[in-house]
Design a protein around this motif. Sequence first.
Motif, mmCIF file in Angstrom:
data_model
loop_
_atom_site.group_PDB
_atom_site.id
_atom_site.type_symbol
_atom_site.label_atom_id
_atom_site.label_comp_id
_atom_site.label_asym_id
_atom_site.label_seq_id
_atom_site.Cartn_x
_atom_site.Cartn_y
_atom_site.Cartn_z
ATOM 1 N N ILE A 1 -30.132 -55.079 -23.796
ATOM 2 C CA ILE A 1 -30.628 -54.091 -24.761
ATOM 3 C C ILE A 1 -29.762 -54.093 -26.018
ATOM 4 N N LYS A 2 -28.444 -54.213 -25.859
ATOM 5 C CA LYS A 2 -27.549 -54.291 -27.021
ATOM 6 C C LYS A 2 -27.931 -55.461 -27.919
ATOM 7 N N PHE A 3 -28.189 -56.619 -27.299
ATOM 8 C CA PHE A 3 -28.574 -57.795 -28.080
ATOM 9 C C PHE A 3 -29.910 -57.564 -28.773
ATOM 10 N N ALA A 4 -30.877 -57.001 -28.070
ATOM 11 C CA ALA A 4 -32.191 -56.742 -28.656
ATOM 12 C C ALA A 4 -32.072 -55.802 -29.854
ATOM 13 N N GLU A 5 -31.298 -54.753 -29.710
ATOM 14 C CA GLU A 5 -31.113 -53.814 -30.814
ATOM 15 C C GLU A 5 -30.373 -54.467 -31.980
ATOM 16 N N TYR B 1 -39.082 -60.563 -26.217
ATOM 17 C CA TYR B 1 -38.792 -61.723 -27.061
ATOM 18 C C TYR B 1 -37.558 -62.470 -26.563
ATOM 19 N N LEU B 2 -36.531 -61.725 -26.180
ATOM 20 C CA LEU B 2 -35.286 -62.362 -25.760
ATOM 21 C C LEU B 2 -35.435 -63.156 -24.468
ATOM 22 N N SER C 1 -30.657 -69.236 -24.870
ATOM 23 C CA SER C 1 -31.155 -70.064 -25.978
ATOM 24 C C SER C 1 -31.683 -69.190 -27.103
ATOM 25 N N ASN C 2 -32.360 -68.119 -26.736
ATOM 26 C CA ASN C 2 -32.937 -67.230 -27.747
ATOM 27 C C ASN C 2 -31.861 -66.485 -28.535
ATOM 28 N N ILE C 3 -30.833 -65.983 -27.876
ATOM 29 C CA ILE C 3 -29.797 -65.271 -28.643
ATOM 30 C C ILE C 3 -28.989 -66.246 -29.496
#
Length: 66
Positions: A49-53, A61-62, A6-8
Motif C-alpha cells: 500500500i505504501k508503494f501504491a500511494e 496495477y502493482l 518488476s512493476n515498482i
Amino acid sequence: MTKFGSNIKKLRESRGLSLLDVEKKLGITKGLISRYENNLVDPSLSTAIKFAEFYSVSLDYLVSPK
C-alpha cells in the motif's frame, strides 16, 4: 506469480528515482527495496500500500502481470 517487483522498478526508473530516493520517502531500506524489485521477497500488504500511494497507482496495477 505477480510482477510486483518488476512493476515498482519500472515506476521508480520512469520517474528518475534512485533506490536511495525511495528509501528516504518510504522509510524502507534500499536493500529491501532491491529485494522487492528483484522478486526475491514479497512485501506485506501494508508495504505494498505504501508503494501504491507513493507512486499514485492502484494495488491491482502493482501486482498485475505486464
